[in-house]
Design a protein around this motif. Structure first.
Motif, PDB file in Angstrom:
ATOM      1  N   ARG A  15       0.694  -0.956   0.037  1.00 52.48           N
ATOM      2  CA  ARG A  15      -0.172   0.648  -0.376  1.00 52.48           C
ATOM      3  C   ARG A  15       1.124   1.840  -0.119  1.00 52.48           C
ATOM      4  O   ARG A  15       1.229   1.010   0.796  1.00 52.48           O
ATOM      5  N   GLY A  16       0.279   2.429  -0.516  1.00 51.85           N
ATOM      6  CA  GLY A  16       1.272   3.533  -0.915  1.00 51.85           C
ATOM      7  C   GLY A  16       1.963   3.289  -2.132  1.00 51.85           C
ATOM      8  O   GLY A  16       2.726   4.185  -2.171  1.00 51.85           O
ATOM      9  N   GLN A  17       2.634   2.160  -2.290  1.00 53.76           N
ATOM     10  CA  GLN A  17       4.052   2.372  -3.247  1.00 53.76           C
ATOM     11  C   GLN A  17       3.271   2.825  -5.082  1.00 53.76           C
ATOM     12  O   GLN A  17       2.173   2.772  -5.417  1.00 53.76           O
ATOM     13  N   GLN A  18       4.019   3.097  -6.115  1.00 53.91           N
ATOM     14  CA  GLN A  18       3.577   3.015  -7.731  1.00 53.91           C
ATOM     15  C   GLN A  18       4.123   2.254  -8.493  1.00 53.91           C
ATOM     16  O   GLN A  18       5.069   1.637  -7.983  1.00 53.91           O
ATOM     17  N   VAL A  19       3.685   1.854  -9.232  1.00 59.39           N
ATOM     18  CA  VAL A  19       4.046   0.468  -9.934  1.00 59.39           C
ATOM     19  C   VAL A  19       2.997   1.572 -11.803  1.00 59.39           C
ATOM     20  O   VAL A  19       3.078   2.092 -11.587  1.00 59.39           O
ATOM     21  N   PHE A  64      -4.259   7.221 -11.201  1.00 65.87           N
ATOM     22  CA  PHE A  64      -4.185   6.448 -12.320  1.00 65.87           C
ATOM     23  C   PHE A  64      -3.688   6.818 -13.523  1.00 65.87           C
ATOM     24  O   PHE A  64      -4.853   8.464 -14.063  1.00 65.87           O
ATOM     25  N   SER A  65      -2.983   6.829 -14.428  1.00 71.89           N
ATOM     26  CA  SER A  65      -2.190   7.675 -15.364  1.00 71.89           C
ATOM     27  C   SER A  65      -1.315   6.522 -17.046  1.00 71.89           C
ATOM     28  O   SER A  65      -1.060   5.583 -16.151  1.00 71.89           O
ATOM     29  N   GLU A  75       2.261   2.522 -21.425  1.00 78.94           N
ATOM     30  CA  GLU A  75       2.424   2.177 -19.667  1.00 78.94           C
ATOM     31  C   GLU A  75       1.085   3.102 -19.351  1.00 78.94           C
ATOM     32  O   GLU A  75       0.638   3.610 -19.370  1.00 78.94           O
ATOM     33  N   LEU A  76       0.990   2.436 -18.383  1.00 81.56           N
ATOM     34  CA  LEU A  76       0.111   2.359 -17.034  1.00 81.56           C
ATOM     35  C   LEU A  76       0.663   2.765 -15.938  1.00 81.56           C
ATOM     36  O   LEU A  76       1.074   1.476 -15.515  1.00 81.56           O
ATOM     37  N   ASN A  77       0.179   3.901 -15.250  1.00 82.22           N
ATOM     38  CA  ASN A  77       1.051   3.714 -14.096  1.00 82.22           C
ATOM     39  C   ASN A  77      -0.517   3.547 -12.873  1.00 82.22           C
ATOM     40  O   ASN A  77      -0.865   4.641 -13.050  1.00 82.22           O
ATOM     41  N   VAL A  78      -0.062   3.497 -11.598  1.00 85.12           N
ATOM     42  CA  VAL A  78      -1.180   3.756 -10.797  1.00 85.12           C
ATOM     43  C   VAL A  78       0.358   3.943  -9.034  1.00 85.12           C
ATOM     44  O   VAL A  78       0.831   3.119  -8.983  1.00 85.12           O
ATOM     45  N   ASN A  79      -0.094   5.054  -8.793  1.00 83.40           N
ATOM     46  CA  ASN A  79       0.497   6.439  -7.975  1.00 83.40           C
ATOM     47  C   ASN A  79      -0.555   5.704  -6.168  1.00 83.40           C
ATOM     48  O   ASN A  79      -1.288   5.407  -6.667  1.00 83.40           O
ATOM     49  N   ALA A  80       0.318   5.577  -5.084  1.00 86.33           N
ATOM     50  CA  ALA A  80      -0.347   5.676  -3.534  1.00 86.33           C
ATOM     51  C   ALA A  80      -1.309   4.020  -3.570  1.00 86.33           C
ATOM     52  O   ALA A  80      -2.524   4.702  -3.279  1.00 86.33           O
ATOM     53  N   SER A 106      -1.735 -11.134 -21.937  1.00 91.48           N
ATOM     54  CA  SER A 106      -2.494 -11.829 -21.146  1.00 91.48           C
ATOM     55  C   SER A 106      -2.493 -11.638 -19.717  1.00 91.48           C
ATOM     56  O   SER A 106      -3.095 -11.773 -18.406  1.00 91.48           O
ATOM     57  N   GLY A 107      -2.256 -10.266 -19.073  1.00 89.01           N
ATOM     58  CA  GLY A 107      -2.797  -8.905 -18.407  1.00 89.01           C
ATOM     59  C   GLY A 107      -1.370  -8.882 -17.455  1.00 89.01           C
ATOM     60  O   GLY A 107      -0.232 -10.160 -17.451  1.00 89.01           O
ATOM     61  N   THR A 108      -1.732  -8.454 -16.419  1.00 84.97           N
ATOM     62  CA  THR A 108      -0.994  -8.278 -15.413  1.00 84.97           C
ATOM     63  C   THR A 108      -1.281  -8.656 -14.101  1.00 84.97           C
ATOM     64  O   THR A 108      -2.142  -7.929 -13.835  1.00 84.97           O
ATOM     65  N   ARG A 109      -0.997  -9.833 -13.263  1.00 82.23           N
ATOM     66  CA  ARG A 109      -2.081  -9.277 -11.952  1.00 82.23           C
ATOM     67  C   ARG A 109      -1.055  -8.738 -10.254  1.00 82.23           C
ATOM     68  O   ARG A 109      -0.434  -8.934 -10.486  1.00 82.23           O
ATOM     69  N   LEU A 110      -1.123  -7.857 -10.228  1.00 87.95           N
ATOM     70  CA  LEU A 110      -0.705  -7.247  -9.619  1.00 87.95           C
ATOM     71  C   LEU A 110      -1.682  -6.981  -8.228  1.00 87.95           C
ATOM     72  O   LEU A 110      -3.238  -7.497  -7.980  1.00 87.95           O
TER      73      LEU A 110
END
Lengths: 113, 113
Positions: A15-19, A64-65, A75-80, A106-110
């Motif tokens: 939680r709180g990280q960025q991906v 989400f950006s 690229e898809l970025n997700v913050n916080a 096939s997706g990324t499972r986060l």
């Protein structure tokens, strides 16, 4: 021909990280879309890009950006990150903006812990 | 009300059975419709587009009724390999804007030997 490729395939974050998630569309495809699929639900639209321009955004917070590069990869970025961001993130490509069906990677499972 | 609603399922049928999936959509501006199938923990794959005139692909028949905003999928002589989640999808082709796919929640089909 390679299909839609996404990386990484699996990811665990706190939680709180960025991906940052990555997508390479089928060669020649100019449109890339991102979808989020939580367990037990259908995919939900996040973004669509065409020719490097954002053409649509779903009902997701500003955390989400995304962007699309000159080679049409994206690229898809997700913050916080929140626990509720845990999902399968799918990238879809199509030749045109309104392509005949979209081909999904096939997706990324986060998983957010 | 959700934009795309499907039979909640799940459906459990014996091999050889005929199975019908029903779907309704609420946005009358939706113009294109699809059925996708999704195997467990995999990405959605386009099964077929849906046209008002009805269309058939082997054992699969899809139908669209724009007046009642209703979409159907019929699988005849079901096989074990048909076991999957079937997703009803609508797309509003908004003429220059985005072309997001709106998914139903999906209906799980299990075909038993």
């Amino acid at each position: 021909d390679a299909g839609v490729t996404q990386s990484p395939t699996h990811l665990i974050k706190t939680r709180g990280q960025q991906v940052t998630l990555r997508c390479s569309p089928i060669s020649g495809h100019k449109s890339v879309s991102w979808y989020q699929q939580v367990l037990g639900q259908g995919p939900q639209f996040i973004f669509q890009y065409y020719e490097k321009e954002e053409r649509g955004r779903g009902n997701f917070p500003d955390r989400f950006s995304a962007r699309q590069f000159p080679n049409y990869s994206s690229e898809l970025n997700v913050n916080a990150l929140l626990l509720g961001d845990s999902a399968l993130y799918l990238c879809a490509s199509s030749l045109q903006l309104a392509g005949y069906g979209y081909t999904f990677g096939s997706g990324t499972r986060l998983t957010v812990v | 009300r959700k934009e795309v609603e499907q039979d909640p399922g799940p459906f459990n049928v014996p091999e050889g059975a005929t199975v019908a999936f029903n779907c309704t959509y609420s946005n009358s501006a939706s113009q294109s419709f699809f059925w996708y199938r999704q195997d467990c923990r995999k990405e959605p794959k386009l099964l077929m587009s849906v046209y008002s005139s009805g269309n058939e692909d082997g054992r699969f028949t899809a139908q669209l009724n724009r007046a009642s905003q209703y979409i159907s999928l019929l699988i005849r002589d079901s096989k074990l390999s048909d076991s999957a989640t079937y997703l009803c999808v609508a797309r509003k082709d908004s003429g220059g804007s985005n072309y997001k796919l709106t998914f139903g929640k999906g209906t799980l089909l299990t075909v038993n030997p």
